[in-house]
Write a protein that holds these residues in place. Structure first.
Motif, PDB file in Angstrom:
ATOM      1  N   PHE A 225      44.076  49.461  38.300  1.00 17.88           N
ATOM      2  CA  PHE A 225      42.894  49.329  37.427  1.00 17.88           C
ATOM      3  C   PHE A 225      42.064  48.077  37.748  1.00 17.88           C
ATOM      4  O   PHE A 225      41.486  47.444  36.865  1.00 17.88           O
ATOM      5  N   THR A 226      41.990  47.753  39.023  1.00 17.38           N
ATOM      6  CA  THR A 226      41.252  46.570  39.447  1.00 17.38           C
ATOM      7  C   THR A 226      39.743  46.696  39.259  1.00 17.38           C
ATOM      8  O   THR A 226      39.081  45.756  38.855  1.00 17.38           O
ATOM      9  N   GLU A 227      39.162  47.842  39.569  1.00 18.25           N
ATOM     10  CA  GLU A 227      37.713  48.115  39.499  1.00 18.25           C
ATOM     11  C   GLU A 227      36.913  47.354  40.580  1.00 18.25           C
ATOM     12  O   GLU A 227      37.428  46.465  41.240  1.00 18.25           O
ATOM     13  N   SER A 230      36.223  43.018  40.983  1.00 19.98           N
ATOM     14  CA  SER A 230      37.367  42.221  41.381  1.00 19.98           C
ATOM     15  C   SER A 230      37.785  42.591  42.811  1.00 19.98           C
ATOM     16  O   SER A 230      38.134  41.726  43.621  1.00 19.98           O
ATOM     17  N   TYR A 269      40.722  52.424  40.567  1.00 21.01           N
ATOM     18  CA  TYR A 269      39.535  52.674  39.736  1.00 21.01           C
ATOM     19  C   TYR A 269      38.264  52.046  40.304  1.00 21.01           C
ATOM     20  O   TYR A 269      37.448  51.493  39.568  1.00 21.01           O
ATOM     21  N   PRO A 358      36.277  52.092  29.341  1.00 18.23           N
ATOM     22  CA  PRO A 358      36.627  50.704  29.669  1.00 18.23           C
ATOM     23  C   PRO A 358      38.144  50.519  29.727  1.00 18.23           C
ATOM     24  O   PRO A 358      38.884  51.130  28.958  1.00 18.23           O
ATOM     25  N   ILE A 359      38.577  49.655  30.649  1.00 14.07           N
ATOM     26  CA  ILE A 359      40.011  49.417  30.852  1.00 14.07           C
ATOM     27  C   ILE A 359      40.472  48.273  29.944  1.00 14.07           C
ATOM     28  O   ILE A 359      39.890  47.188  29.984  1.00 14.07           O
ATOM     29  N   ARG A 361      42.704  45.126  28.972  1.00 14.08           N
ATOM     30  CA  ARG A 361      43.275  44.024  29.761  1.00 14.08           C
ATOM     31  C   ARG A 361      42.490  43.744  31.039  1.00 14.08           C
ATOM     32  O   ARG A 361      43.023  43.186  31.988  1.00 14.08           O
ATOM     33  N   LYS A 362      41.227  44.162  31.077  1.00 13.70           N
ATOM     34  CA  LYS A 362      40.426  43.983  32.284  1.00 13.70           C
ATOM     35  C   LYS A 362      40.364  42.514  32.712  1.00 13.70           C
ATOM     36  O   LYS A 362      40.528  42.189  33.894  1.00 13.70           O
ATOM     37  N   GLU A 366      41.641  40.909  36.311  1.00 15.60           N
ATOM     38  CA  GLU A 366      40.778  40.162  37.231  1.00 15.60           C
ATOM     39  C   GLU A 366      41.336  38.758  37.499  1.00 15.60           C
ATOM     40  O   GLU A 366      41.292  38.269  38.626  1.00 15.60           O
TER      41      GLU A 366
END
Lengths: 385, 215
Positions: A225-227, A230, A269, A358-359, A361-362, A366
């Motif tokens: 779930f880095t997106e 990041s 992600y 939205p994830i 713990r984003k 990061e």
């Protein structure tokens, strides 16, 4: 000198495990058709792949293993006999003429190498290659022969050049890393989803090379779930510092397109944004450090309808200095392939926004990636002081 | 796993009459932090750690210098009631000893003689071997009801896919008292067919297992 060549032969499509297997080189066809539809690729740009010789395969692979692959593809051994070599498994099933098909993917990458290293073109792309999991005596993770390892050895022997291998596949580039783990004249760089859960499990920052090769292996394992942001922060900072440190003669990039949200096998992600930026920076740095010498191959990418054609097209467009395309994909392409696709195609070069919820713990994810980057680059930064 | 499978057999040891300087030099040369002290019969009579050595030496901030301290025999500074282990001790028990006694090294004694040494680093390495990926593989975590036979059900399912299991760990579920988490490493790149099968059979698959992120 040409600016760039596109290596492709229809026979490369014969590297096919089954209709239901996630690795499907129909991706090549979809990508070429998309590029032709926007008039970015002509038949003059395409050069055919060649077959790699046994001698070339043996630059990396064990002759006994090559023999097993040949026999398996000709029905001369059973899946049970081939299994110790990683063949005949659910990941890498036996298919007819698998040796011939695999040799053609390797030969395609060697063609790309020769074009660039002989100065016939500045850049070269073989999307059929990038099979980074292949080991010396064992198939692994959908990869039979490791075209990238072979090509790098080939560059060393034939052209005596220093190679920086950059792997942006969501899986760790383990096969290539271990091949050159002791070798200080090849630097391997892999950014991937952490191996805590994802195959192949390696690619930790502590894997830095061995003996003479210590300090020429770099790993940037990202959290699930880095997106986009990041991912790109790590990729850009890391690649700039590593290339400045290693100063290669040629840049070799593996362009797996499996970090996308839609990819069924991974959890990074990312969106199409990273596939616009990855080749852009590679291109820029190839000119800055390697006199333009840039060889690019494909790799993973298991949403072949919605992700791979768009992502891989962007590499070729970048190589040829086309502006990044925006808006609608060509109607003809969409109509042609929608009939076959099991999912609705994405009709634009951009992804829908938002692509996902939205994830949670984003911010922590990061933060953890940023901390990882500092540790991974520590060896370079401390040397500079 | 027992101690003799992980202990170091080439032990750097000194005698009580060797000096503090000898200990300091040996620690620096071999990058070690613990030195067992043995008598002429190789009986363990003491242990000196890098911490003991540092404590014995004068502070580098002090003006006055006392060079004779370096020539003092180790026996003046060493720990004398040393906790020792046996080659047949369980590694798990060594871990408990380390944890409870707040120590990080165990000289291993058999037949009255020093035969090996285990440090906290060796223990950590054994743990790394247990949980690490030494062959290309995927790892899936599964939340299992704490009852007879559930693990067997999972493994039967994996067998159907001809997947080779490389390691299995079972640990407590911090969120649920009546279940456990099992963590299985399998030699395959595409575990989706297994995961789908597990989910269809009512198992809760955490892949990846990131607490607080259920996607």
């Amino acid at each position: 000198m040409k600016n760039a060549v596109f290596v492709y032969s229809p026979e490369q499509l014969s590297y096919k495990f089954s209709d239901s297997h996630p690795f499907n080189h129909k991706r090549l066809l979809l990508t070429i058709d998309l590029l032709k539809n926007i008039d970015a690729l002509s038949d003059d740009d395409i050069i055919p792949a060649r077959v790699a010789t046994d001698e070339e395969l043996e630059l990396v692979h064990d002759p006994k293993y090559i023999d097993i692959v040949k026999k398996a593809g000709h029905g001369l051994i059973t899946a049970e006999q081939a299994e110790p070599y990683g063949i005949g498994t659910e990941d890498t099933p036996i298919f007819p003429n698998m040796h011939e098909a695999s040799s053609l993917l390797v030969g395609g990458t060697l063609q790309a190498v020769d074009y660039v290293m002989q100065g016939k073109s500045k850049h070269a792309l073989n999307l059929g290659g990038g099979l980074h999991h292949g080991f010396r005596g064992r198939a692994s993770g959908f990869c039979i022969y490791n075209d990238s390892s072979i090509a790098i050895r080939y560059i060393q022997e034939k052209y005596q050049a220093r190679v920086l291998y950059v792997d942006t596949d969501a899986h760790h580039g383990d096969g290539v890393q271990w091949t050159f783990y002791d070798d200080p004249s090849v630097c391997t760089f892999s950014i991937h989803e952490t191996g805590r859960y994802l195959f192949p499990g390696t690619g930790n920052i502590s894997e830095r090379g061995n003996g003479q090769g210590y300090g020429t292996s770099f790993n940037f394992p990202l959290e699930a779930f880095t997106e986009d942001n990041s991912f790109l922060m790590v990729y850009e900072k890391a690649l700039r510092e590593v290339i400045e440190y290693f100063k290669p003669d040629v840049l070799f990039t593996q362009n797996g397109a499996d970090a996308h949200y839609f990819d069924p096998l991974t959890h990074l992600y990312a969106s199409m944004k990273i596939y616009r930026e990855i080749p852009k920076l590679a291109h820029e740095l190839a000119h800055e450090y390697c006199d333009g010498r840039w060889i690019a191959v494909g790799g993973g990418g298991y949403d072949m309808w919605r992700v791979v054609p768009r992502a891989w097209s962007l590499i070729w467009l970048e190589m040829n200095d086309y502006p990044i395309p925006t808006g609608k994909l060509p109607e003809d392409w969409l109509n042609k392939w929608q009939k076959e696709a099991p999912v609705p195609l994405i009709p634009t070069w951009e992804d829908p926004n938002p692509l996902f919820e939205p994830i949670p713990r984003k911010a922590e994810i990061e933060e953890k990636n940023a901390q990882m980057l500092i540790k991974a680059l520590n060896i370079i930064r401390s040397e500079k002081k | 796993m027992i101690v003799e499978q992980i202990m170091k057999r080439d032990v750097y040891a000194l005698t009580p009459k060797d000096t503090l300087n000898d200990a300091l030099k040996l620690m620096r040369e071999k990058s070690i932090r613990h030195i067992p002290i043995v008598d002429d019969e190789e009986n363990v009579v003491g242990l000196i750690t890098s911490h003991d050595v540092k404590n014995a030496l004068p502070s580098c901030l002090k003006e006055e210098n006392n060079p004779t301290i370096y020539d003092t025999p180790i026996e003046k500074f060493m720990v004398k009631d040393v906790i020792v282990g046996h080659p047949l001790d369980f590694v798990e028990d060594v871990a408990i000893t380390f944890y409870e006694s707040k120590i990080s090294c165990l000289p291993i004694v058999s037949g009255g003689k020093l035969v090996g040494i285990v440090t906290s680093s060796d223990l950590l390495y054994a743990y790394i071997e247990l949980t690490g990926a030494h062959q290309p593989s995927s790892k899936i975590d599964i939340r299992l009801k704490d009852k007879v036979g559930t693990l067997a059900d999972v493994l039967t399912l994996i067998k159907k896919h001809h997947a080779n299991v490389l390691s299995i760990l079972v640990f407590p579920d911090t969120e649920n008292n009546d279940s456990r988490i099992i963590s299985i490493r399998i030699r395959m790149m595409n575990p989706l067919s297994i995961i789908t099968d597990l989910r269809n059979n009512g198992f809760e698959v955490l892949w990846p297992n990131v607490p607080g992120v259920n996607l």
